[in-house]
Write an enzyme that holds these catalytic residues in place. Structure first.
Site, PDB file in Angstrom:
ATOM      1  N   LYS A 123      48.808  34.446  48.319  1.00 20.11           N
ATOM      2  CA  LYS A 123      50.232  34.618  48.100  1.00 20.11           C
ATOM      3  C   LYS A 123      50.641  35.945  48.725  1.00 20.11           C
ATOM      4  CE  LYS A 123      49.206  35.881  43.334  1.00 20.11           C
ATOM      5  NZ  LYS A 123      48.255  35.097  42.556  1.00 20.11           N
ATOM      6  N   ASP A 179      50.335  40.830  46.402  1.00 19.91           N
ATOM      7  CA  ASP A 179      50.500  39.391  46.590  1.00 19.91           C
ATOM      8  C   ASP A 179      51.594  38.773  45.712  1.00 19.91           C
ATOM      9  OD1 ASP A 179      48.987  39.662  44.308  1.00 19.91           O
ATOM     10  OD2 ASP A 179      47.354  38.335  44.944  1.00 19.91           O
ATOM     11  N   ARG A 180      52.046  39.505  44.690  1.00 16.04           N
ATOM     12  CA  ARG A 180      53.113  38.966  43.836  1.00 16.04           C
ATOM     13  C   ARG A 180      54.466  39.558  44.205  1.00 16.04           C
ATOM     14  NH1 ARG A 180      50.989  38.552  37.632  1.00 16.04           N
ATOM     15  NH2 ARG A 180      49.208  37.206  38.098  1.00 16.04           N
ATOM     16  N   ASP A 190      48.217  44.738  44.321  1.00 10.16           N
ATOM     17  CA  ASP A 190      47.600  44.426  45.610  1.00 10.16           C
ATOM     18  C   ASP A 190      48.544  43.696  46.562  1.00 10.16           C
ATOM     19  OD1 ASP A 190      47.533  42.180  43.977  1.00 10.16           O
ATOM     20  OD2 ASP A 190      45.791  41.335  45.011  1.00 10.16           O
TER      21      ASP A 190
HETATM   22  C1  G1P Z   1      47.256  34.804  36.461  1.00  8.72           C
HETATM   23  C2  G1P Z   1      48.393  33.863  36.806  1.00  8.72           C
HETATM   24  C3  G1P Z   1      47.965  32.908  37.889  1.00  8.72           C
HETATM   25  C4  G1P Z   1      47.466  33.695  39.095  1.00  8.72           C
HETATM   26  C5  G1P Z   1      46.392  34.689  38.675  1.00  8.72           C
HETATM   27  C6  G1P Z   1      45.998  35.603  39.817  1.00  8.72           C
HETATM   28  O1  G1P Z   1      46.161  34.079  35.997  1.00  8.72           O
HETATM   29  O2  G1P Z   1      48.844  33.162  35.671  1.00  8.72           O
HETATM   30  O3  G1P Z   1      49.030  32.069  38.241  1.00  8.72           O
HETATM   31  O4  G1P Z   1      46.954  32.837  40.067  1.00  8.72           O
HETATM   32  O5  G1P Z   1      46.876  35.504  37.613  1.00  8.72           O
HETATM   33  O6  G1P Z   1      47.089  36.350  40.286  1.00  8.72           O
HETATM   34  P1  G1P Z   1      45.841  33.858  34.434  1.00  8.72           P
HETATM   35  O7  G1P Z   1      45.768  35.223  33.811  1.00  8.72           O
HETATM   36  O8  G1P Z   1      47.018  33.094  33.879  1.00  8.72           O
HETATM   37  O9  G1P Z   1      44.572  33.083  34.410  1.00  8.72           O
HETATM   38 ZN    ZN Z   2      47.964  40.492  42.791  1.00  8.02          ZN
END
Ligand code: G1P
Ligand code: ZN
Length: 541
Positions: free
Chosen positions: A374, A279-280, A277
């Site tokens: 993000k 954001d990363r 999506d």
């Molecule tokens: C994971 C990432 C976290 C991020 C989230 C949504 O969550 O570790 O930093 O905000 O995805 O992108 P987690 O699976 O660790 O709960």
């Molecule tokens: Zn994402």
């Protein structure tokens, strides 16, 4: 029309900013509708309000848009802004919500999880500030689902998402816009594209991997269009419903083709990828992987290169498991730094209160006050702007950074799809043992603190408990353990390891070597391989 339900909806977890499940689950009759009903009953300002709607293009995206449009009309929404082909990245949605003064948005995505009929689907709710729904809202949606007995929907033919256009469903207006344009304009306000163009076209070849997900069309317009890099620089640039069978998560495991090009090839000086999506982000230089925690620190240390941030930073924030690299920069800049629980929603309050300008997470997420999510491509442009101004390589920039601030050797080890009960037992056992660790020796150092992290929000005073087990050592090293909140199969255990080396120390070691004592000790102490039966992690970052 009212459709009666035979049972309330019980699949949403309280405290999560949406619903993420397998595509198969979402295909069950009334499943999507039930959750959307709870959203539309709970979100404030629905009647007469403007709603933003779009997604990352995965299987189910277009169908969900049609369903939500008909339900929004039944709930008296004045206007829904949606996009051509339903393509809208999470950061672009955040921007649109803010610029259009919408009451919020519904983003159809399971982020970095795989897509397709056998993959995952998701519905995320964003509030009027453009950020992920706060816990108060998601908890209210959750309670609504518990007693749901019917949903409202209007009978109407599908709206065409093929072109820009304006339509009506009953009294509701549907505006289908180009989901890329506004975002590109926002980026043009923040970055000096001419400068980036000069630098890149002067023999600094770059490559971007959209992983067959949402950022393809955005990256093509920004990189191949505005910056003028050769066509084909954006790889896997057409969003596919199943992401071409790949896992759209920009890390060394799932974006290994790109990683190989940069880490073992000589063709490109810079490489980047974004997730499903958008954001990363993952940043690579030739022979050089940039750890996301370091990436945040580098952005914070170099804001003077970027027109949109030339006035400096109000403050910075990082999630607790993110390394302290950015704290050292904040100290140098004499600005406050905040440590929040994992998840972008905690940054929203700090951004809204203007306490911070930049924020980020170790999980390849960086962002700023330009939106309330993000933002992957924003981070890529930020990096390109810094490199253009400094006219150096990624590896040189990292070297300069570490020799000024020291290096936080860092790694995350994920054990994916563990049996849920095994993971829960392991975690609760460790939680119970933690108080006894303080003052004892761990990996040859003294334990100065061992607890379950809790966060006191400085803006609204709320307290969020149990956000991850921390073991802090007297030399600043850390081990953090969390159970993932986003996995959809069994449980995922994440272990975050960190060790600081001063600018005068050896800055050129391999992170796994530097962290090996911590890795061994936590495995023994928490009985990770023994209890999970997994000799090593599934993903090492
Ligand atoms: C994971 C990432 C976290 C991020 C989230 C949504 O969550 O570790 O930093 O905000 O995805 O992108 P987690 O699976 O660790 O709960
Ligand atoms: Zn994402």
């Amino acid at each position: 029309m009212q459709v009666r339900l035979t049972a309330p909806f019980t699949d949403q977890k309280p405290g999560t900013s949406g619903l993420r499940k397998s595509s198969k689950q979402f295909q069950q009759p009334h499943y999507l509708e039930s959750f959307v009903e709870a959203i539309l009953r709970t979100l404030s300002g629905v009647r007469g309000g403007i709603l933003v709607l779009g997604g990352d293009g995965r299987f189910g995206n277009k169908n969900a848009i049609q369903v939500i449009l008909r339900m929004a009309a039944a709930h008296g929404v004045r206007k829904v802004i949606t996009t051509v082909d339903g393509i809208l990245s999470t950061p672009a949605a955040s921007h649109l919500i803010r610029s259009q003064h919408a009451i919020g948005g519904i983003i159809l995505s399971a982020s970095h999880n795989s897509g397709g009929p056998d993959g995952d689907f998701g519905v995320k709710i964003n509030g009027a500030n453009g950020g992920p729904a706060p816990e108060s809202l998601t908890n209210a949606i959750y309670s609504c689902t518990q007693s749901l007995d019917a949903y409202q929907i209007i009978d109407h033919s599908n709206i065409s998402l093929d072109y820009v256009g304006t339509y009506a469903i009953s009294l509701m207006e549907v505006e289908v816009i180009d989901g890329i344009e506004d975002y590109v304009l926002l980026m043009q306000k923040l970055f000096d594209f001419d400068r980036i163009k000069d630098f890149i076209n002067d023999d600094f070849p770059i490559v971007f991997d959209a992983l067959n997900a949402v950022t393809g069309p955005y990256a093509k317009r920004l990189l191949e269009g505005l910056i003028g890099v050769p066509n084909g620089t954006v790889r896997n640039g057409i969003p596919l419903e199943d992401f071409g069978g790949c896992h759209p998560d920009p890390n060394l495991t799932y974006a290994h083709e790109l990683a190989d090009l940069l880490l073992h090839g000589k063709q490109y000086c810079f490489g980047a990828a974004c997730d499903g999506d958008g954001d990363r982000n993952m940043i690579l230089g030739q022979g050089c992987f940039v750890n996301p925690s370091d990436s945040l620190a580098v952005l914070a240390a170099n804001t003077s290169c970027v027109p949109g941030y030339s006035e400096g930073l109000r403050g910075i924030a990082r999630s607790m498991p993110t390394s302290s690299a950015v704290d050292v920069v904040a100290k140098d800049l004499n600005i406050p730094s905040f440590e929040t629980p994992t998840g972008w929603k905690f940054f929203g309050n700090l951004l809204d209160a203007d306490l911070i300008t930049l924020c980020g997470e170790e999980s390849f997420g960086t962002g700023s006050n330009h939106v309330r999510e993000k933002d992957g491509l924003w981070a890529v442009l930020f990096w390109l702007q810094i490199l253009s101004n400094k006219r150096c390589s990624v590896a040189e920039l990292m070297k300069q950074h570490w020799s000024r601030f020291g290096r936080h050797y860092y790694s995350r080890h994920d054990y994916e799809a563990i049996d849920s009960e095994t993971a829960y037992d392991l975690y609760s056992r460790l939680e119970l043992m933690l108080p006894n660790l303080v003052g004892t020796s761990f990996a040859g150092r003294h334990v100065s603190l061992a607890d379950n992290f809790s966060y006191h929000d400085p803006v609204d005073g709320s307290i969020t408990n149990k956000q991850g087990l921390r073991i802090l050592l007297d030399d600043g090293s850390r081990v953090v353990l969390r159970l993932s909140g986003t996995g959809t199969q069994g449980a995922t255990l994440r272990i975050y390891l960190e060790k600081y080396v001063q600018p005068t120390g050896d800055l050129n070691q391999l992170p796994q070597n530097v962290l090996s004592a911590l890795i061994k000790e936590i495995d023994a102490y928490a009985e990770i391989s023994q209890r999970t039966g997994m000799p090593c992690p599934t993903v090492i970052t």
